[in-house]
Every structure is written in C-alpha cells, then in structure tokens.
Enzyme design. Structure first.
Site, short mmCIF file in Angstrom:
data_model
loop_
_atom_site.label_atom_id
_atom_site.label_comp_id
_atom_site.label_asym_id
_atom_site.label_seq_id
_atom_site.Cartn_x
_atom_site.Cartn_y
_atom_site.Cartn_z
N SER A 88 0.48 -1.34 0.33
CA SER A 88 -0.28 0.32 0.32
C SER A 88 0.93 1.25 -0.15
O SER A 88 0.50 2.17 -0.54
CB SER A 88 -0.66 0.23 0.60
N LYS A 112 0.66 4.26 6.94
CA LYS A 112 -0.06 5.06 5.70
C LYS A 112 0.39 6.71 6.16
O LYS A 112 1.45 6.79 7.27
CB LYS A 112 -1.49 5.04 5.90
#
Length: 205
Positions: A39, A84
């Site tokens: 990700s 993230k």
C-alpha cells in the site's frame, strides 16, 4: 568478596544499565517496524524495515505506523499494524476534486506518486461526508465534514490498492504508534525524501 564487588562494578552493573537504556529507548523513543503489504509503493516496499519514532510530532505528509484493530472493521483478530501517510489532521477539510487532492481548500503536493495514483487511484470527486456514506464508516465517523479533533485522515501512496481512511474513516491519535522514518543507509534517496521530508512541502507552492 572483593572479587564479587569487582564483578558487580565492572560487569553486572554496566550490563544492567545498558539493558535498561535499551528497553527505555525501545518503549519511549524508537523501535523497528516492518511494512506489511504494497500500500505504500513505490516509496516503501513490502517487508521493508523502517524506524518508528515515538517522540515525533505528527504533521501532514508524515508517514505513520498505527494499530488498526479498532479502526478497520475488516480485521478479525490479532495484532495488525498499518503504515500510511497523514493527509488531514484535526479540523481539516479533505476533498478530491478534478484529479487533485485538497486540504482546507489548498492543493496538496503529491509529487511522491504518479498521476494515475493521484487521479484514478485516489478516486472520483469526493468529500469526507460522502466518503463516509459510500463506504459505511463507523458511526462515530459518519457525516463529518472535517477531520475530528484528536484524529487523522490517512492514505496509502499506492492509492489503487491501499486500504485506508477512505474505507474505514479517521484514525484516533491514541492508536498512532509513531512516525515512520526510512534509515539513512537506504540507497534510494528520492524514496527516502518522500517518506522522511514530505511534510516540509505538503502543499503546492
């Protein structure tokens, strides 16, 4: 007895102090973390090691490690740490408009990812309130027009694949474990800059 005192002074005490310092550093200052998944590509790869700084002040553009168990309903059991990038902090508005990302009406500098990830990867035009309805966020996050105080809105750099705040809402400050830092010995200087220093140029000039 004299021999035991010398052993204690010269060996046991220094070792005990060293262990104590190492434990304190790991608990309160820095620890190693491993990226799990794709990700954060192209800036962080699967299984890449990063430093997790527990003392850093979290700013927009920083990459963070957080405990996602109480954030992502898709997690069934066990520890699950996500890595993230922080896009919005408490009080911010966040929206995607015409293939560009805006925070508080100002365009975000997304030079750390390609145009495909900035546009289609991030999704069609959206604001926080309609994202919450589209993805059935938790009740506490529903219908918010701004990032609530004490929370963060996060995105992965690999927007097309990333499971992030678009899907499950805001990340509580108490679940942030630390800021991710790429160690100095990594050879990819651009990726290292994109992780460690993006907060300095978060908005388009």
């Amino acid at each position: 007895m004299k021999f035991l005192k010398l052993c204690f002074k010269n060996w046991i005490m220094p070792i005990a102090i060293g262990i104590t310092i190492a434990v304190l550093i790991q608990k309160f200052i820095v620890i190693g973390a491993t990226v799990d998944g794709l990700s954060m590509m192209p800036n962080l790869s699967n299984n890449e090691k990063v430093i997790e700084s527990k003392l850093s002040t979290i700013k927009r553009g920083d990459v963070v490690v957080f405990d996602a168990r109480d954030e992502d309903p898709a997690i069934s059991a066990g520890k699950k740490y996500y890595v993230k990038r922080v896009i919005g902090i408490g009080g911010d508005t966040v929206e995607q408009r015409n293939s560009k990302l805006f925070v508080n009406g100002k365009e975000v500098n997304q030079s750390y990812i390609d145009f495909y990830q900035q546009s289609e990867g991030t999704g069609l035009n959206w604001q926080l309130s309609n994202l919450s309805k589209r993805h059935a966020w938790q009740e506490k996050d529903q219908n918010q027009t701004r990032v609530p105080k004490g929370t963060y809105f996060v995105l992965g750099d690999n927007r097309m694949l990333s499971n992030d705040s678009r899907s499950y809402g805001f990340i509580d400050k108490s679940h942030i474990l630390g800021k991710a830092i790429v160690p100095f010995w990594r050879q990819n200087k651009q990726a290292k800059k994109n992780i460690n220093h993006q907060a300095k140029s978060f908005f388009v000039n």
